[in-house]
Design a protein around this motif. Structure first.
Motif, PDB file in Angstrom:
ATOM      1  N   LEU A 124       0.821  -1.202   0.000  1.00  0.00           N
ATOM      2  CA  LEU A 124       0.000   0.000   0.000  1.00  0.00           C
ATOM      3  C   LEU A 124       0.859   1.258   0.000  1.00  0.00           C
ATOM      4  O   LEU A 124       0.552   2.239  -0.698  1.00  0.00           O
ATOM      5  N   SER A 125       1.959   1.231   0.751  1.00  0.00           N
ATOM      6  CA  SER A 125       2.860   2.393   0.750  1.00  0.00           C
ATOM      7  C   SER A 125       3.517   2.575  -0.618  1.00  0.00           C
ATOM      8  O   SER A 125       3.696   3.707  -1.076  1.00  0.00           O
ATOM      9  N   PHE A 126       3.854   1.469  -1.297  1.00  0.00           N
ATOM     10  CA  PHE A 126       4.413   1.573  -2.648  1.00  0.00           C
ATOM     11  C   PHE A 126       3.411   2.229  -3.588  1.00  0.00           C
ATOM     12  O   PHE A 126       3.768   3.096  -4.398  1.00  0.00           O
ATOM     13  N   MET A 127       2.145   1.820  -3.488  1.00  0.00           N
ATOM     14  CA  MET A 127       1.119   2.366  -4.377  1.00  0.00           C
ATOM     15  C   MET A 127       0.882   3.851  -4.105  1.00  0.00           C
ATOM     16  O   MET A 127       0.754   4.651  -5.037  1.00  0.00           O
ATOM     17  N   ILE A 128       0.843   4.229  -2.843  1.00  0.00           N
ATOM     18  CA  ILE A 128       0.598   5.639  -2.505  1.00  0.00           C
ATOM     19  C   ILE A 128       1.747   6.515  -3.008  1.00  0.00           C
ATOM     20  O   ILE A 128       1.530   7.567  -3.618  1.00  0.00           O
ATOM     21  N   ILE A 129       2.978   6.072  -2.771  1.00  0.00           N
ATOM     22  CA  ILE A 129       4.140   6.845  -3.218  1.00  0.00           C
ATOM     23  C   ILE A 129       4.188   6.906  -4.739  1.00  0.00           C
ATOM     24  O   ILE A 129       4.435   7.963  -5.332  1.00  0.00           O
ATOM     25  N   GLY A 130       3.944   5.762  -5.405  1.00  0.00           N
ATOM     26  CA  GLY A 130       4.021   5.716  -6.858  1.00  0.00           C
ATOM     27  C   GLY A 130       2.978   6.588  -7.532  1.00  0.00           C
ATOM     28  O   GLY A 130       3.306   7.389  -8.420  1.00  0.00           O
ATOM     29  N   TRP A 131       1.726   6.481  -7.107  1.00  0.00           N
ATOM     30  CA  TRP A 131       0.661   7.262  -7.745  1.00  0.00           C
ATOM     31  C   TRP A 131       0.698   8.727  -7.344  1.00  0.00           C
ATOM     32  O   TRP A 131       0.149   9.575  -8.059  1.00  0.00           O
ATOM     33  N   THR A 132       1.353   9.052  -6.237  1.00  0.00           N
ATOM     34  CA  THR A 132       1.432  10.454  -5.812  1.00  0.00           C
ATOM     35  C   THR A 132       2.594  11.190  -6.478  1.00  0.00           C
ATOM     36  O   THR A 132       2.427  12.312  -6.975  1.00  0.00           O
ATOM     37  N   PHE A 133       3.759  10.567  -6.519  1.00  0.00           N
ATOM     38  CA  PHE A 133       4.958  11.253  -6.992  1.00  0.00           C
ATOM     39  C   PHE A 133       5.429  10.798  -8.377  1.00  0.00           C
ATOM     40  O   PHE A 133       6.306  11.438  -8.956  1.00  0.00           O
ATOM     41  N   ASN A 134       4.888   9.710  -8.889  1.00  0.00           N
ATOM     42  CA  ASN A 134       5.358   9.198 -10.179  1.00  0.00           C
ATOM     43  C   ASN A 134       4.168   8.684 -10.982  1.00  0.00           C
ATOM     44  O   ASN A 134       4.173   7.558 -11.480  1.00  0.00           O
ATOM     45  N   THR A 135       3.162   9.545 -11.145  1.00  0.00           N
ATOM     46  CA  THR A 135       1.892   9.131 -11.750  1.00  0.00           C
ATOM     47  C   THR A 135       2.067   8.697 -13.191  1.00  0.00           C
ATOM     48  O   THR A 135       1.499   7.686 -13.624  1.00  0.00           O
ATOM     49  N   ASN A 136       2.825   9.452 -13.966  1.00  0.00           N
ATOM     50  CA  ASN A 136       2.984   9.122 -15.383  1.00  0.00           C
ATOM     51  C   ASN A 136       3.603   7.738 -15.574  1.00  0.00           C
ATOM     52  O   ASN A 136       3.181   6.958 -16.437  1.00  0.00           O
ATOM     53  N   PHE A 168       9.670 -13.906  -0.559  1.00  0.00           N
ATOM     54  CA  PHE A 168       8.860 -12.811  -0.031  1.00  0.00           C
ATOM     55  C   PHE A 168       9.630 -11.489  -0.119  1.00  0.00           C
ATOM     56  O   PHE A 168       9.089 -10.460  -0.544  1.00  0.00           O
ATOM     57  N   MET A 169      10.898 -11.510   0.261  1.00  0.00           N
ATOM     58  CA  MET A 169      11.727 -10.306   0.232  1.00  0.00           C
ATOM     59  C   MET A 169      11.969  -9.831  -1.199  1.00  0.00           C
ATOM     60  O   MET A 169      11.822  -8.636  -1.503  1.00  0.00           O
ATOM     61  N   ILE A 170      12.327 -10.742  -2.104  1.00  0.00           N
ATOM     62  CA  ILE A 170      12.652 -10.371  -3.477  1.00  0.00           C
ATOM     63  C   ILE A 170      11.436  -9.808  -4.208  1.00  0.00           C
ATOM     64  O   ILE A 170      11.530  -8.795  -4.924  1.00  0.00           O
ATOM     65  N   LEU A 171      10.274 -10.442  -4.028  1.00  0.00           N
ATOM     66  CA  LEU A 171       9.079  -9.956  -4.715  1.00  0.00           C
ATOM     67  C   LEU A 171       8.676  -8.574  -4.228  1.00  0.00           C
ATOM     68  O   LEU A 171       8.308  -7.705  -5.030  1.00  0.00           O
ATOM     69  N   LEU A 172       8.767  -8.331  -2.931  1.00  0.00           N
ATOM     70  CA  LEU A 172       8.448  -6.995  -2.418  1.00  0.00           C
ATOM     71  C   LEU A 172       9.446  -5.956  -2.937  1.00  0.00           C
ATOM     72  O   LEU A 172       9.058  -4.829  -3.258  1.00  0.00           O
ATOM     73  N   SER A 173      10.708  -6.318  -3.025  1.00  0.00           N
ATOM     74  CA  SER A 173      11.693  -5.380  -3.556  1.00  0.00           C
ATOM     75  C   SER A 173      11.444  -5.089  -5.039  1.00  0.00           C
ATOM     76  O   SER A 173      11.639  -3.966  -5.497  1.00  0.00           O
ATOM     77  N   LEU A 174      10.999  -6.096  -5.787  1.00  0.00           N
ATOM     78  CA  LEU A 174      10.652  -5.886  -7.194  1.00  0.00           C
ATOM     79  C   LEU A 174       9.438  -4.973  -7.328  1.00  0.00           C
ATOM     80  O   LEU A 174       9.391  -4.114  -8.211  1.00  0.00           O
ATOM     81  N   TYR A 175       8.464  -5.146  -6.444  1.00  0.00           N
ATOM     82  CA  TYR A 175       7.300  -4.270  -6.469  1.00  0.00           C
ATOM     83  C   TYR A 175       7.683  -2.831  -6.162  1.00  0.00           C
ATOM     84  O   TYR A 175       7.158  -1.879  -6.758  1.00  0.00           O
ATOM     85  N   SER A 176       8.614  -2.659  -5.237  1.00  0.00           N
ATOM     86  CA  SER A 176       9.056  -1.301  -4.897  1.00  0.00           C
ATOM     87  C   SER A 176       9.816  -0.658  -6.040  1.00  0.00           C
ATOM     88  O   SER A 176       9.769   0.557  -6.234  1.00  0.00           O
ATOM     89  N   GLN A 177      10.539  -1.467  -6.815  1.00  0.00           N
ATOM     90  CA  GLN A 177      11.315  -0.925  -7.918  1.00  0.00           C
ATOM     91  C   GLN A 177      10.416  -0.405  -9.032  1.00  0.00           C
ATOM     92  O   GLN A 177      10.810   0.494  -9.790  1.00  0.00           O
ATOM     93  N   GLU A 178       9.212  -0.926  -9.165  1.00  0.00           N
ATOM     94  CA  GLU A 178       8.316  -0.507 -10.231  1.00  0.00           C
ATOM     95  C   GLU A 178       7.805   0.924 -10.065  1.00  0.00           C
ATOM     96  O   GLU A 178       7.310   1.509 -11.022  1.00  0.00           O
ATOM     97  N   ILE A 179       7.916   1.471  -8.859  1.00  0.00           N
ATOM     98  CA  ILE A 179       7.429   2.831  -8.641  1.00  0.00           C
ATOM     99  C   ILE A 179       8.529   3.846  -8.872  1.00  0.00           C
ATOM    100  O   ILE A 179       8.303   5.039  -8.684  1.00  0.00           O
TER     101      ILE A 179
END
Length: 219
Positions: free
Chosen positions: A107-119, A208-219
């Motif tokens: 959820l924090s990844f999504m909030i940061i991504g859509w707030t600061f890196n919308t495009n 679990f760690m690698i997938l979360l880190s990959l999700y964070s990299q997408e933002i």
């Protein structure tokens, strides 16, 4: 006959969920030698830390992010490891525990991504080279796959922890009724399964760690 699923019951005989206290057991049982530098425990953990650090170097650039994910790996791995001991409740075998780890981070990844890196988040919904006629479907597929990520993370860890523990329980239930030769075979099988469960405890923490880190990299 007691249900084999009783090993996953967080409630005690007093009807209180005191078994959740096992989550902090790893901190209580860390050897004092670990805090002495150098020591074998410290060297072993440093070796693991360096390995994870190299793996995360490919995904993450900032050191502070890598420390956070390595701490998450350490927590899940120690909980899984303690759950392999007899009569110790495995908190990572519950969706509520795993979802409480995956959901806030996602959820924090999504909030940061859509707030600061919308495009970037919008363009990520359509893979490069997608035909125009398939774009609406790809957006729906990407959106659904993004929404279910914390659930799939939790289900993967929960299912692997439950499966191994149930298998060990089912095999050992009738051990006292076997003759000597079959009892010896049963002990050998359980030993191999325990080695497998030890590897699963580490691998699932790593995944679990690698997938979360990959999700964070997408933002």
């Amino acid at each position: 006959m007691m249900s084999i699923f009783n090993i996953f019951d967080p409630s005690t005989s007093m009807m209180f969920s005191m078994n959740w206290i096992s989550t902090i057991f790893p901190m209580l049982f860390i050897s004092l030698n670990y805090w002495l530098i150098p020591s074998r425990w410290n060297n072993l953990w440093n070796f693991l830390y360096e390995f994870l650090n190299k793996e995360l170097n490919v995904i993450l650039k900032k050191k502070i992010y890598k420390i956070n994910f390595i701490s998450l790996f350490s927590m899940i791995f120690l909980i899984n490891l303690m759950g392999l001991f007899s009569f110790i409740f495995t908190s990572s075998s519950h969706m509520s525990m795993n979802l409480s780890l995956a959901m806030p981070m996602w959820l924090s990844f999504m909030i940061i991504g859509w707030t600061f890196n919308t495009n970037h988040m919008l363009t990520h919904q359509v893979p490069q080279g997608t035909p125009n006629i398939l774009m609406p479907f790809m957006v729906m597929i990407e959106f659904i796959s993004n929404i279910i990520r914390p659930g799939t993370l939790s289900i993967r860890l929960t299912a692997n922890m439950i499966a191994g523990h149930l298998l060990l329980t089912l095999i050992s239930n009738n051990g006292n009724k076997l003759i000597m030769i079959f009892a010896i075979m049963l002990i050998l099988i359980q030993t191999l399964l325990m080695i497998l469960e030890l590897s699963v405890a580490m691998i699932q923490s790593y995944v679990f760690m690698i997938l979360l880190s990959l999700y964070s990299q997408e933002i």
